[in-house]
Scaffold this active site. Structure first.
Site, PDB file in Angstrom:
ATOM      1  N   GLY A   1      -2.943   5.646   2.762  1.00 54.20           N
ATOM      2  CA  GLY A   1      -2.858   4.678   3.851  1.00 54.20           C
ATOM      3  C   GLY A   1      -1.493   4.045   3.998  1.00 54.20           C
TER       4      GLY A   1
ATOM      5  CB  THR B   1      -4.686  -5.728  -1.341  1.00 53.73           C
ATOM      6  OG1 THR B   1      -5.592  -4.790  -1.926  1.00 53.73           O
ATOM      7  CG2 THR B   1      -5.404  -6.422  -0.190  1.00 53.73           C
TER       8      THR B   1
ATOM      9  CG  ASP C   1       1.854   1.284 -11.386  1.00 54.94           C
ATOM     10  OD1 ASP C   1       2.008   1.616 -12.556  1.00 54.94           O
ATOM     11  OD2 ASP C   1       1.008   0.490 -10.983  1.00 54.94           O
TER      12      ASP C   1
ATOM     13  N   PRO D   1       0.792  -1.235   0.000  1.00 56.27           N
ATOM     14  CG  PRO D   1       0.026  -0.945   2.191  1.00 56.27           C
ATOM     15  CD  PRO D   1       0.714  -1.932   1.293  1.00 56.27           C
TER      16      PRO D   1
ATOM     17  CG  MET E   1      -9.102   3.621  -8.142  1.00 60.54           C
ATOM     18  SD  MET E   1      -8.950   2.517  -9.592  1.00 60.54           S
ATOM     19  CE  MET E   1      -9.450   0.925  -8.895  1.00 60.54           C
TER      20      MET E   1
ATOM     21  CE  LYS F   1      -2.703   2.370 -16.544  1.00 55.65           C
ATOM     22  NZ  LYS F   1      -3.853   1.511 -16.278  1.00 55.65           N
TER      23      LYS F   1
ATOM     24  N   GLY G   1       1.607  -0.839  -7.288  1.00 57.06           N
ATOM     25  CA  GLY G   1       1.120  -0.580  -5.931  1.00 57.06           C
ATOM     26  C   GLY G   1       0.133  -1.656  -5.501  1.00 57.06           C
ATOM     27  N   GLY G   2       0.072  -1.924  -4.201  1.00 54.17           N
ATOM     28  CA  GLY G   2      -0.889  -2.885  -3.662  1.00 54.17           C
ATOM     29  C   GLY G   2      -0.598  -4.300  -4.099  1.00 54.17           C
ATOM     30  CG  ASP G   3      -2.449  -8.730  -4.911  1.00 60.63           C
ATOM     31  OD1 ASP G   3      -1.658  -9.544  -4.404  1.00 60.63           O
ATOM     32  OD2 ASP G   3      -3.157  -8.992  -5.912  1.00 60.63           O
TER      33      ASP G   3
END
Lengths: 248, 248
Positions: free
Chosen positions: A199, A121, A37, A14, A170, A58, A91-93
């Protein structure tokens, strides 16, 4: 000649650089190319000084890179020379709304072998860093993870009635509509809700309220993406279980 | 005298010892006491030779340890002497059906400070190691995680109609009833389904079928707990995205 081309899809977690897995660390240390990313903390790149690093986020740059271009670049980098070890750091999973599946499908189609390094995640960890467990005996025995993005159309909240905890990724931009939809679908306006911005990072901020008040609270505090929204009785546990104190 | 008592709740991930996070590793290295679970791979204990290690798993030993006893032992070990650094090591993520919230509530009630180290949840990683992403553009834009255990009563599947991917933990024992319930609730009997036993470990085994055939498939292969069940169109991606080859 056998190509050395190989792609490792790594979930960076995260944001907290220490929530990278040992396997993710090793993949970075052995990488020849790293495509990273927006949400993958730049601190991760310290693990791969030997690698060519390419930003393909992005967001945050004026130039917007589209998914097919990322897939193409990844395949191209893996096939360069006699084949290279590419890490795709997300990022995350990588298999939760990360479009990691599509990136691996591109590898499969190009005949490039690949592996997945699952990550922590943000759907679970951002709430955890705000003192909110997604399940809790007697309060919540199920959770669902949805995207609040309208890119693929809105979720059908009316048929989620029996899911105890909802996690919306999101979701900040459309929070007012989403919470309105949930109330219209029969959820109580008094149901506890929280939004966690950035977070697990020192800059983490949390807004707490109810389904009817959380959008205004988020606007008042000026919270923005990246943020995770949690809706459900478990949000109330934060009063007792909050533990993360971001450094001043 | 200020007590040094401190509890760190650590998610060990789905089983692969390399899916431990860097932060989880550090917590183990600094621990004075480690309370560990059935699902936390013993390989993790190599990181904490300095610590007193106590098995508190609820399975695998003839003596069954109940949750209140675990909470009590954890608090007691943290308060011993001038206070000790206790790590509570749990399989998967500690806030997903891990009763981690309850353990921290016990700490809060005893005045012991605590922190959470989120982990890689088997709900996401076991499918990932079987080549199954939980979301995929055009196929699945939401997933729900439920327990198949009947300890708190059965889930209400009829109201999960709009969730694209279902992940069922602790589901193997009752798989025939659960899949029957899902079909009765309106899911297609032809919907792809997979069960992953010991996901991410060398002994990983995967059964693939449909909602109507998966229970028989699991029985034929003799798969048992710990296992994760995935139901949804994403299961079909395994044909293209499978990558994990357990060592022979």
């Amino acid at each position: 000649m056998i190509s050395r081309a190989f792609v490792t899809l790594v979930g960076a977690g995260p944001g907290d650089p220490e929530l990278l897995t040992l396997r993710g660390l090793r993949a970075l240390q052995e990488a020849e190319v790293v495509l990273f990313d927006y949400l993958a903390n730049p601190a991760f790149l310290q693990h791969c000084p030997q690698a060519e690093t390419i930003y393909v986020g992005k967001k945050g740059y004026s130039e917007y890179i589209k998914q097919p271009q990322i897939n193409e670049l990844m395949v191209q980098k893996a096939q360069e020379g006699g084949g290279r070890r590419v890490v795709r750091l997300k990022g995350g999973d990588p298999f939760v709304f990360g479009r990691g599946g599509e990136e691996l499908a591109a590898c499969a189609e190009a005949g490039i072998p690949f592996e997945v390094v699952s990550g922590v995640t943000s759907a679970i960890a951002a709430p955890a860093y705000a003192g909110i467990p997604l399940t809790y005996r007697g309060l919540a025995r199920s959770f669902a993870v949805l995207t609040g993005s309208t890119q693929e159309g809105r979720a059908h909240f009316e048929s989620l009635a029996s899911v105890d905890t909802l996690v919306l990724l999101m979701s900040v931009t459309h929070l007012r509509e989403i919470t309105g939809d949930l109330i219209a679908a029969g959820r109580s306006p008094d149901l506890p809700a929280a939004v966690i911005e950035w977070g697990s990072l020192p800059r983490q901020r949390v807004a707490v309220g109810t389904l009817s008040s959380i959008a205004a609270e988020v606007e008042a505090q000026g919270l923005q993406a990246p943020a995770v929204t949690v809706v459900g009785e478990v949000v109330g546990l934060r009063e007792k279980l909050d533990w993360f104190v971001p450094p001043a």
